[in-house]
Scaffold this active site. Structure first.
Site, PDB file in Angstrom:
ATOM      1  N   GLU A  44       3.359 -28.244   7.821  1.00 60.86           N
ATOM      2  CA  GLU A  44       3.397 -27.026   8.623  1.00 60.86           C
ATOM      3  C   GLU A  44       2.164 -26.927   9.521  1.00 60.86           C
ATOM      4  O   GLU A  44       1.030 -27.150   9.080  1.00 60.86           O
ATOM      5  CB  GLU A  44       3.454 -25.825   7.680  1.00 60.86           C
ATOM      6  CG  GLU A  44       3.429 -24.473   8.365  1.00 60.86           C
ATOM      7  CD  GLU A  44       3.431 -23.314   7.374  1.00 60.86           C
ATOM      8  OE1 GLU A  44       3.678 -22.176   7.797  1.00 60.86           O
ATOM      9  OE2 GLU A  44       3.192 -23.555   6.170  1.00 60.86           O
ATOM     10  N   LYS A 119      10.239 -20.961  11.797  1.00 58.76           N
ATOM     11  CA  LYS A 119      10.070 -20.404  10.456  1.00 58.76           C
ATOM     12  C   LYS A 119      10.644 -18.990  10.415  1.00 58.76           C
ATOM     13  O   LYS A 119      10.398 -18.176  11.307  1.00 58.76           O
ATOM     14  CB  LYS A 119       8.582 -20.383  10.091  1.00 58.76           C
ATOM     15  CG  LYS A 119       8.274 -19.952   8.669  1.00 58.76           C
ATOM     16  CD  LYS A 119       6.778 -20.102   8.384  1.00 58.76           C
ATOM     17  CE  LYS A 119       6.430 -19.758   6.951  1.00 58.76           C
ATOM     18  NZ  LYS A 119       4.987 -19.976   6.672  1.00 58.76           N
ATOM     19  N   CYS A 155       7.723 -23.972   4.775  1.00 57.82           N
ATOM     20  CA  CYS A 155       6.962 -23.347   3.685  1.00 57.82           C
ATOM     21  C   CYS A 155       7.703 -22.178   3.042  1.00 57.82           C
ATOM     22  O   CYS A 155       8.612 -22.363   2.256  1.00 57.82           O
ATOM     23  CB  CYS A 155       5.575 -22.937   4.184  1.00 57.82           C
ATOM     24  SG  CYS A 155       4.353 -22.828   2.848  1.00 57.82           S
TER      25      CYS A 155
END
Length: 567
Positions: A44, A119, A155
């Protein structure tokens, strides 16, 4: 299905170093391409480093990040795609009333950006504040690559399984929508900070997800340290049964190559997990090394008191930076015991570090003479004790300035909690390596270190006398810590239950602790908040510590007892 050759790039980026981070990605891609890899996965925000925080508010940095992304695409070797974690602009964000950036990933191939992914779940707890900068994505992140359907998550996107947590952490869960598209492999680009126990929690979560959806999960994590945060790497592949079939090394930058052919994994390895003492030691070593080097320094200075805390910090610093880059300074006062000096010198000899001895008797006399008129009629108290500590802090800072070094503070979490430390004295420094370890944990770590060096080098490096003598600041004759504090076994257990596990005062009394003692410790913790506000950065190694996730007002008065409602 065809064959898929993957590279898992466990990288150590530096926040803001776009050129350096790009070069690490390119080097990883070249090495992977040489081994026949066709898709390389990075962590990330690997291009800008994690967490970038308020540098994301600088328009020039955002523009340069986009330029670096395009330049990285142009410089990649042929026939390999690279999934790069990066910030991505949110077009027309102002008109939409949204945030200007996405935390995302870009698939680079054949000299250009082929796909982008965003994300969806943005953490806003503990050390995280992603809602401050990013707009949550809404698209289904599906990547079709060489005949495979790859689900791309970043994540936190994997950390919202209602069954695993017995409840939702966010209103939405991105994974089911991906599974509806018939995903073959679920990929997670991560920058997941380390704390003790986080690794097993992470593996349990990924195993639950893989088993629930019966798909393999690939987890690629950042390694290294950014300020107070340590990242352990430890890339993972969990197969559709929930079994860990691949685990990368902890706290090590590396690129792992695996192959997925006809539903079978090849070239995988399951790296053994380090024992708890070794894991904690490696984390702190990495934290010190990266903090010092990424700050542009090579050397450190620390005070050697002959006590357990400075002994452990010195040993950590030697392993992080080499013995030539560590200077230990002895600053005895009229109250320093003979064993304080001999123990410090014995430790330094065992570690092979250089020492300097600067007695502070004369400086103390000069302070006393300067303040004599103002202090006339007042009894000697903690004021004079703290002057000693502040003299030592000033000397350490002077040496650091002169020799282009950083000062490492040696205080532990117990002292920071109850304020058993001197502002502008022993708190002086650039980094507090032990600031997230209770005093009892420091002793345990020292014993582990001695056992480890005994096994490897046939000698224990921390003298036994340091481990067995009563802890003392030695700021007045015959002083010990327990003159004013409960035994550390008691203090640390109460602090861990209250601050770490969030137990209530009522639960502490049920555990057998006296109410007056509980209230005394709570009072000390609150009174010391102004000190912690000015303390050196603390390397985070627990789930809840005095790091950037600790946000308590300096002047707040937390409730001690439950309030009763009376008509």
């Amino acid at each position: 299905m065809s064959e898929l050759s993957l590279g898992l790039a466990q990288l150590n980026p530096t926040v803001g170093d776009l050129e350096g981070n790009s070069q690490k990605i390119l080097q990883a891609a070249k090495n992977a391409a040489f081994q026949g890899v066709t898709l390389l996965i990075t962590p990330e925000l690997s291009l800008c480093g994690y967490p970038p925080q308020d540098i994301l508010l600088d328009p020039l940095f955002v523009e340069n990040c986009q330029t670096a992304l395009h330049q990285t695409a142009l410089r990649l070797p042929p026939k390999i795609g690279v999934l790069v974690g990066t910030i991505l602009p949110n077009p027309d964000w102002w008109q939409k009333g949204e945030k200007p950036l996405f935390n995302g990933a870009a698939l680079l191939f054949d000299g250009r950006i082929r796909y982008t992914f965003y994300k969806q779940l943005l953490p806003d707890y503990d050390v995280f504040d992603e809602h401050r900068y990013f707009q949550p994505g809404a698209q289904v992140n599906l990547l079709r690559w060489q005949g495979f359907r790859l689900g791309v998550t970043i994540c936190e996107d994997l950390w919202n399984d209602e069954q695993f947590w017995s409840g939702k952490r966010y209103p939405e869960n991105p994974v089911p929508a991906l599974m509806e598209r018939g995903v073959d492999i679920l990929i997670n680009l991560s920058a997941s900070p380390y704390w003790q126990g986080k690794g097993s929690l992470r593996e349990s979560l990924l195993a639950h997800c893989a088993q629930k959806y019966q798909v393999p999960v690939i987890y690629v994590n950042q390694v290294g340290a950014t300020d107070q945060l340590i990242f352990d790497g430890r890339n993972l592949i969990v197969d559709g049964t929930g079994t860990v079939i691949h685990r990368g090394r902890s706290f090590t930058q590396e690129v792992q190559t695996v192959t997925y052919r006809q539903g079978q994994w090849q070239q995988t390895r399951v790296q053994a997990l380090p024992e708890p003492g070794a894991e904690l030691w490696q984390a702190l070593v990495l934290g010190i090394r990266d903090y010092v080097h990424k700050s542009g320094f090579q050397r450190v200075v620390l005070g050697l008191s002959g006590g357990i805390d400075s002994a452990v910090v010195a040993a950590l610093a030697v392993q992080a930076l080499s013995r030539e880059q560590v200077l230990g300074v002895l600053m005895p006062s009229p109250y320093s015991s003979d064993h304080a000096v001999t123990d410090a010198l014995a430790l330094a000899a065992n570690l092979g570090i250089k020492t300097e001895k600067i007695p502070i008797h004369g400086i103390m006399d000069a302070y006393a003479a300067s303040l004599a008129d103002l202090f006339r009629g007042y009894a000697s108290d903690v004021t004079e004790e703290n002057i000693q500590s502040r003299i030592r802090g000033t000397l350490l800072m002077a040496l650091a300035n002169k020799f282009q070094a950083l000062v490492l503070t040696t205080g532990n979490k117990s002292e920071l909690a109850v304020g058993y430390c001197t502002l502008y004295g022993d708190m002086c420094g650039a980094l507090a390596p032990l600031g997230d370890l209770w005093k009892t944990q420091v002793y345990a770590l020292a014993r582990w270190y001695n056992d480890d060096t005994q096994r490897r080098q046939a000698t224990a490096l921390i003298p036994e006398s340091i481990l067995t003598k009563a802890p003392s600041a030695e700021l007045k004759p015959h002083q010990t810590d327990q003159d004013t504090l409960p035994p550390y076994e008691v203090l640390d257990d109460i602090l861990q239950r209250w601050l770490g596990e969030r137990q209530s005062p009522e639960q502490l009394t049920q555990a057998g602790y006296d109410w007056a003692l509980i209230e005394q410790i709570m009072h000390l913790v609150q009174r010391a908040e102004f000190k912690r506000f000015q303390a050196a950065p603390v390397l985070k190694v627990s789930e809840r510590g005095f790091d950037r996730g600790w946000r308590v007002p300096n002047i707040a008065q937390p409730p001690r007892r439950k309030l009763s409602l009376h008509p």
